[in-house]
Design a protein around this motif. Structure first.
Motif, PDB file in Angstrom:
ATOM      1  N   GLN A  96       0.782  -1.173  -0.016  1.00  0.00           N
ATOM      2  CA  GLN A  96      -0.100   0.000   0.011  1.00  0.00           C
ATOM      3  C   GLN A  96       0.792   1.192   0.048  1.00  0.00           C
ATOM      4  O   GLN A  96       1.361   1.680   1.027  1.00  0.00           O
ATOM      5  N   HIS A  97       1.151   1.752  -1.083  1.00  0.00           N
ATOM      6  CA  HIS A  97       1.936   2.782  -1.263  1.00  0.00           C
ATOM      7  C   HIS A  97       1.301   4.331  -1.031  1.00  0.00           C
ATOM      8  O   HIS A  97       0.071   4.113  -0.813  1.00  0.00           O
ATOM      9  N   GLY A  98       2.200   5.350  -0.251  1.00  0.00           N
ATOM     10  CA  GLY A  98       1.489   6.320   0.056  1.00  0.00           C
ATOM     11  C   GLY A  98       0.665   6.376   1.499  1.00  0.00           C
ATOM     12  O   GLY A  98       0.164   7.049   1.947  1.00  0.00           O
ATOM     13  N   THR A  99       1.280   5.147   2.382  1.00  0.00           N
ATOM     14  CA  THR A  99       0.665   4.983   3.622  1.00  0.00           C
ATOM     15  C   THR A  99       1.920   5.176   4.576  1.00  0.00           C
ATOM     16  O   THR A  99       2.859   4.550   4.541  1.00  0.00           O
ATOM     17  N   ARG A 100       1.668   6.157   5.397  1.00  0.00           N
ATOM     18  CA  ARG A 100       2.915   6.591   6.268  1.00  0.00           C
ATOM     19  C   ARG A 100       2.533   5.790   7.698  1.00  0.00           C
ATOM     20  O   ARG A 100       1.236   6.146   8.316  1.00  0.00           O
ATOM     21  N   VAL A 101       3.310   5.146   8.384  1.00  0.00           N
ATOM     22  CA  VAL A 101       3.386   4.382   9.689  1.00  0.00           C
ATOM     23  C   VAL A 101       3.623   5.435  10.776  1.00  0.00           C
ATOM     24  O   VAL A 101       4.783   5.656  10.611  1.00  0.00           O
ATOM     25  N   ASP A 102       2.963   5.867  11.623  1.00  0.00           N
ATOM     26  CA  ASP A 102       3.184   6.666  12.528  1.00  0.00           C
ATOM     27  C   ASP A 102       3.450   6.054  13.930  1.00  0.00           C
ATOM     28  O   ASP A 102       4.498   6.514  14.692  1.00  0.00           O
ATOM     29  N   ALA A 103       2.980   4.769  14.207  1.00  0.00           N
ATOM     30  CA  ALA A 103       3.470   4.285  15.531  1.00  0.00           C
ATOM     31  C   ALA A 103       3.046   2.968  15.479  1.00  0.00           C
ATOM     32  O   ALA A 103       2.036   2.448  14.958  1.00  0.00           O
ATOM     33  N   VAL A 104       3.645   1.961  16.118  1.00  0.00           N
ATOM     34  CA  VAL A 104       3.447   0.798  16.696  1.00  0.00           C
ATOM     35  C   VAL A 104       3.218   0.512  17.941  1.00  0.00           C
ATOM     36  O   VAL A 104       4.343   0.822  18.757  1.00  0.00           O
ATOM     37  N   ARG A 105       2.072   0.038  18.597  1.00  0.00           N
ATOM     38  CA  ARG A 105       2.031  -0.172  20.031  1.00  0.00           C
ATOM     39  C   ARG A 105       1.355  -1.609  20.444  1.00  0.00           C
ATOM     40  O   ARG A 105       1.084  -2.199  19.509  1.00  0.00           O
ATOM     41  N   ARG A 106       1.779  -1.868  21.460  1.00  0.00           N
ATOM     42  CA  ARG A 106       1.407  -3.254  22.029  1.00  0.00           C
ATOM     43  C   ARG A 106      -0.148  -3.077  22.497  1.00  0.00           C
ATOM     44  O   ARG A 106      -0.589  -2.209  22.809  1.00  0.00           O
ATOM     45  N   ASP A 107      -0.835  -4.064  21.888  1.00  0.00           N
ATOM     46  CA  ASP A 107      -2.135  -4.169  22.083  1.00  0.00           C
ATOM     47  C   ASP A 107      -2.756  -5.543  22.547  1.00  0.00           C
ATOM     48  O   ASP A 107      -3.282  -6.280  21.614  1.00  0.00           O
ATOM     49  N   GLY A 108      -2.287  -5.946  23.625  1.00  0.00           N
ATOM     50  CA  GLY A 108      -2.600  -7.345  24.266  1.00  0.00           C
ATOM     51  C   GLY A 108      -1.807  -8.359  23.360  1.00  0.00           C
ATOM     52  O   GLY A 108      -0.773  -8.131  23.270  1.00  0.00           O
ATOM     53  N   VAL A 109      -2.508  -9.320  22.943  1.00  0.00           N
ATOM     54  CA  VAL A 109      -1.829 -10.606  22.089  1.00  0.00           C
ATOM     55  C   VAL A 109      -1.388  -9.921  20.780  1.00  0.00           C
ATOM     56  O   VAL A 109      -0.571 -10.639  20.084  1.00  0.00           O
ATOM     57  N   ARG A 110      -1.655  -8.822  20.315  1.00  0.00           N
ATOM     58  CA  ARG A 110      -1.646  -8.278  19.022  1.00  0.00           C
ATOM     59  C   ARG A 110      -0.572  -6.834  19.231  1.00  0.00           C
ATOM     60  O   ARG A 110      -0.572  -6.441  20.286  1.00  0.00           O
ATOM     61  N   LEU A 111      -0.030  -6.452  18.053  1.00  0.00           N
ATOM     62  CA  LEU A 111       0.635  -5.300  17.852  1.00  0.00           C
ATOM     63  C   LEU A 111      -0.441  -4.374  17.071  1.00  0.00           C
ATOM     64  O   LEU A 111      -0.856  -4.790  16.055  1.00  0.00           O
ATOM     65  N   LEU A 112      -0.398  -3.028  17.583  1.00  0.00           N
ATOM     66  CA  LEU A 112      -1.415  -2.001  16.664  1.00  0.00           C
ATOM     67  C   LEU A 112      -0.746  -1.289  15.924  1.00  0.00           C
ATOM     68  O   LEU A 112       0.530  -0.659  16.410  1.00  0.00           O
ATOM     69  N   VAL A 113      -0.698  -1.002  14.724  1.00  0.00           N
ATOM     70  CA  VAL A 113       0.202  -0.363  13.695  1.00  0.00           C
ATOM     71  C   VAL A 113      -0.815   0.771  13.253  1.00  0.00           C
ATOM     72  O   VAL A 113      -1.774   0.592  12.482  1.00  0.00           O
ATOM     73  N   THR A 115      -1.365   4.338  11.117  1.00  0.00           N
ATOM     74  CA  THR A 115      -0.927   4.994  10.086  1.00  0.00           C
ATOM     75  C   THR A 115      -1.776   6.199   9.636  1.00  0.00           C
ATOM     76  O   THR A 115      -2.925   6.410  10.444  1.00  0.00           O
ATOM     77  N   ASP A 116      -1.375   7.020   8.593  1.00  0.00           N
ATOM     78  CA  ASP A 116      -2.144   8.048   8.186  1.00  0.00           C
ATOM     79  C   ASP A 116      -3.318   7.831   7.688  1.00  0.00           C
ATOM     80  O   ASP A 116      -4.367   8.696   7.256  1.00  0.00           O
ATOM     81  N   THR A 117      -3.663   6.526   7.340  1.00  0.00           N
ATOM     82  CA  THR A 117      -4.937   6.132   6.480  1.00  0.00           C
ATOM     83  C   THR A 117      -5.629   5.003   7.352  1.00  0.00           C
ATOM     84  O   THR A 117      -6.775   4.784   6.655  1.00  0.00           O
ATOM     85  N   GLY A 118      -5.411   4.705   8.461  1.00  0.00           N
ATOM     86  CA  GLY A 118      -6.100   3.756   9.286  1.00  0.00           C
ATOM     87  C   GLY A 118      -5.099   3.026  10.207  1.00  0.00           C
ATOM     88  O   GLY A 118      -4.129   3.171  10.354  1.00  0.00           O
ATOM     89  N   THR A 119      -5.806   1.921  10.763  1.00  0.00           N
ATOM     90  CA  THR A 119      -5.163   1.290  11.970  1.00  0.00           C
ATOM     91  C   THR A 119      -5.247  -0.282  11.522  1.00  0.00           C
ATOM     92  O   THR A 119      -6.300  -0.944  11.042  1.00  0.00           O
ATOM     93  N   TRP A 120      -4.067  -0.916  11.768  1.00  0.00           N
ATOM     94  CA  TRP A 120      -3.995  -2.122  11.561  1.00  0.00           C
ATOM     95  C   TRP A 120      -3.642  -3.146  13.068  1.00  0.00           C
ATOM     96  O   TRP A 120      -2.853  -2.560  13.787  1.00  0.00           O
TER      97      TRP A 120
END
Length: 354
Positions: A96-113, A115-120
């Motif tokens: 996904q080009h043109g998507t800037r990742v701002d932060a990666v955080r711990r979120d329980g058993v997963r990692l929260l990513v 971005t400027d276009t949404g969250t994964w």
């Protein structure tokens, strides 16, 4: 809306594509998030005359040899961009080009990513952002008072931008030597090359193929408990690519010791003499682009994240790929990143299966 995948890869350059290739072979669900609007990674931002250190066939990502470039032994940056774009398309890497990742955080058993276009939300993250977006400028006395033009390697393009000017190139590595040679061979620029220590040229027959072999041999020695061979650093700092060799042999690439300070209109040397200067090109390296990982609080005092191979020691769901020898020997090179990408993907697959 939050989307869920097994793996998020941050960065769609050579390291991110190699990761995508091996993640797919492991059968994992993943996406690649890349801030650049087009394929090619940092190669699309390089200076005009840049060429690889190695022939095309020795500069390839896993699964596909880089085709030779017509009339070239060592392909130029544009050829690499075309190869990476074709690789992304050929293997249908979900970038996904043109998507800037701002932060990666711990979120329980997963990692929260975030971005400027949404969250994964992902079970694992591979950070493959490299260092091109984080150029390093040294704290040289007088740098803020110099009235001429200052630019880093990332902003250098060609000698025509400096025709008739007096330019100081700072840096004793490959970038410094190549930029100084590029300007000197043009003949329309007055170039002064300065380095912290006398430049160390590798033997003329050494190119990227040999450097990869040396780095691999060092890794093998360390893994087997044998003495450290010193790796590439034991050979020298500068690969004598054809333009560098030509400028050196013509007497145009003679380095001076680092100046004492910048003045408003030039540089002052240790003997208090002064040279007028119109521009300074800082070929002074980079730092790893890791700001998006700050919420994980993993960085050491040296600025690196401690790893075992590619896996972060403080967060086993995070892998770092392509930042240099601290994330695997030669992992910042086209030919070297594939092995570390394979290991990262295999480790993640085992974690997910467990």
């Amino acid at each position: 809306m939050t989307q869920h995948v097994d793996v998020v890869v941050v960065g769609g350059g050579q390291a991110g594509l190699a990761a995508g290739y091996h993640l797919r072979r492991q059968g994992l669900d993943f996406t690649v998030l890349d801030a650049d609007p087009a394929p090619g990674g940092s190669w699309q931002h390089m200076w005009d005359s840049l060429h690889l250190f190695s022939p095309a066939e020795h500069s390839s990502l896993p699964g596909r040899l880089m085709p030779a470039q017509a009339g070239m032994i060592y392909p130029d940056a544009g050829h690499v961009v075309d190869y990476l774009a074709d690789y992304e398309k050929r293997y249908d890497v979900p970038v996904q080009h043109g998507t800037r990742v701002d932060a990666v955080r711990r979120d329980g058993v997963r990692l929260l990513v975030e971005t400027d276009t949404g969250t994964w939300r992902a079970r694992a993250v591979i950070s493959a952002t490299g260092s091109w977006s984080r150029p390093f400028l040294p704290a040289v006395p007088g740098r803020s008072t110099f009235a001429g033009r200052q630019l880093h390697t990332v902003h250098y393009r060609c000698p025509a931008d400096f025709t008739g000017q007096r330019v100081v190139v700072v840096g004793g590595g490959n970038s410094g030597a190549q930029v100084a040679a590029d300007l000197a061979l043009d003949g329309q620029v007055e170039v002064t090359w300065v380095t912290q220590r006398p430049p160390r040229f590798l033997p003329d027959d050494i190119d990227g193929r040999a450097l990869f072999d040396v780095a691999t041999a060092r890794r093998r020695a360390l893994e087997e408990g044998r003495s450290d061979t010193g790796g590439v650093a034991s050979l020298g700092d500068i690969v004598a690519v054809p333009p560098v060799r030509a400028a050196r042999d013509a007497g145009l690439l003679v380095a001076k010791p680092m100046f004492a300070r910048l003045t408003a209109d030039g540089v002052r040397w240790d003997d208090n003499s002064h040279t007028g200067v119109d521009a300074v090109v800082w070929c002074t390296g980079f730092r790893p682009a890791l700001a998006h990982l700050a919420p994980l609080n993993l960085r050491s005092a040296r600025g690196h994240i401690p790893t075992d191979g590619t896996r972060a020691l403080g967060e086993p769901r995070l892998h770092l790929l392509g930042y240099g020898d601290w994330t695997g020997p030669a992992s910042a090179t086209l030919i070297g990143v594939g092995r570390m990408a394979r290991e990262a993907a295999a480790g993640i697959a085992a974690m997910v299966a467990g």
